[in-house]
Design a protein around this motif. Sequence first.
Motif, short mmCIF file in Angstrom:
data_model
loop_
_atom_site.label_atom_id
_atom_site.label_comp_id
_atom_site.label_asym_id
_atom_site.label_seq_id
_atom_site.Cartn_x
_atom_site.Cartn_y
_atom_site.Cartn_z
N LEU A 70 106.46 18.11 22.41
CA LEU A 70 107.35 18.90 23.58
C LEU A 70 106.58 18.21 24.26
CD1 LEU A 70 107.93 22.44 22.92
CD2 LEU A 70 109.84 20.14 22.32
N ALA A 71 105.17 18.11 24.50
CA ALA A 71 104.72 17.54 25.92
C ALA A 71 104.69 16.22 25.38
CB ALA A 71 102.94 17.89 25.71
N LYS B 108 108.65 14.85 26.91
CA LYS B 108 108.18 15.37 28.43
C LYS B 108 107.40 14.22 29.46
CE LYS B 108 108.27 17.71 32.78
NZ LYS B 108 108.82 17.83 33.87
N GLU B 109 105.86 13.78 28.86
CA GLU B 109 105.53 12.51 29.37
C GLU B 109 106.58 11.10 29.27
OE1 GLU B 109 101.11 10.05 28.49
OE2 GLU B 109 101.73 11.73 27.53
N GLY C 147 110.32 12.91 30.48
CA GLY C 147 110.79 13.19 31.38
C GLY C 147 112.04 14.89 31.18
N PHE C 148 111.60 15.14 29.62
CA PHE C 148 112.42 15.83 29.35
C PHE C 148 111.78 17.41 29.00
CE2 PHE C 148 116.57 13.09 27.46
CZ PHE C 148 116.66 13.16 28.40
N GLU C 149 112.43 18.89 29.36
CA GLU C 149 112.23 19.43 28.47
C GLU C 149 113.13 20.31 27.70
OE1 GLU C 149 109.79 21.19 30.22
OE2 GLU C 149 109.13 20.89 32.34
#
Length: 325
Positions: free
Chosen positions: A112-113, A116-117, A120-122
């Motif tokens: 997930l991290a 995101k990095e 840019g998706f959560e």
Amino acid sequence: MENKCESNLAELAIHEKAEKHHLAVIDIGTNSTRMLIFRNDEGKLVRVNKSVRYTRMGQGINQTGKLHPDAEKRNLEALEEFKNIAADYEVEDFYLFGTSAMRDAQNTAAYLAAVKEKLGFEIEVISGEAEAELGFIGVSQCFDEKLLIFDIGGGSTEFIYGEDNEIKKMMSINLGCVRCTEEFIFSDPPSFQELERMNEKIYAEFEKRTTGFLPTKPYKLIGIGGTATSLATIKQKLKTYCSEMVHESTITKAELERIIDDLAGKTIKERQNMVGLEAKRADIILAGAFLLLNIFKITGETVFTVCDYDNLEGAAYRHFVMENS
């Protein structure tokens, strides 16, 4: 009929691309990752574009308890591709959710991290019960009678019972077509003993878990998700997927048994060449069909109806339409 369906979809895409205020939901499943681009038309969900990539996030999780690096790479590439497609439609907002594979893997937080990095998706990893609820919301846009809904996924199968557009009860069982294939099927084509062991395990687990859960009849049995829609395209021998022909079509227990007999005698390569079956589902469709066969057994039903609206549409409705209505 297929050409008409393709033409309608092409015209819709051209028209909808010109519209603004597009939104998107992405479902990261155990077998496939899917994106729905849509717009909210005064509280009504209008589907604009649907994309699917077979990322097989559940690869090896039964054995290792972790997301496989190859699966992470495939999924990251699919999400990047989806982001580019969404940019073409000028999508204004996203909601992403992960299901069974991401629930079960020990290293999901790290992935997930990374997403995101890089993008840019959560991503929200949802429970089996939340997944079932989204499926019900999706189906409720099409049917309003007494419903028993099943969703055979890659890692789990959800059951949802509802009346009057309201969920009465639901459950999630950790048996899906990817999980069962990896656990039971090692030969190609599968041996009778492998299929028998898988069938016995599915029936025993379904019977145990659904005791006291199944509603009193009558109700409409509804199937959502890739197994249900794939079996519909196999039955109809559709060369290309057509929502108009799949949605609200039916499959009987007898028809399913004939499909199983046909699938069981074929190698994966032979299944890949079957009309109506996507090649990337060829290795797992038989396990999905056995899961469905045992749903017929435990319910005593002899026919189910396919719904082309599922947890993807449910997520779109829940997170963007209901919240703004």
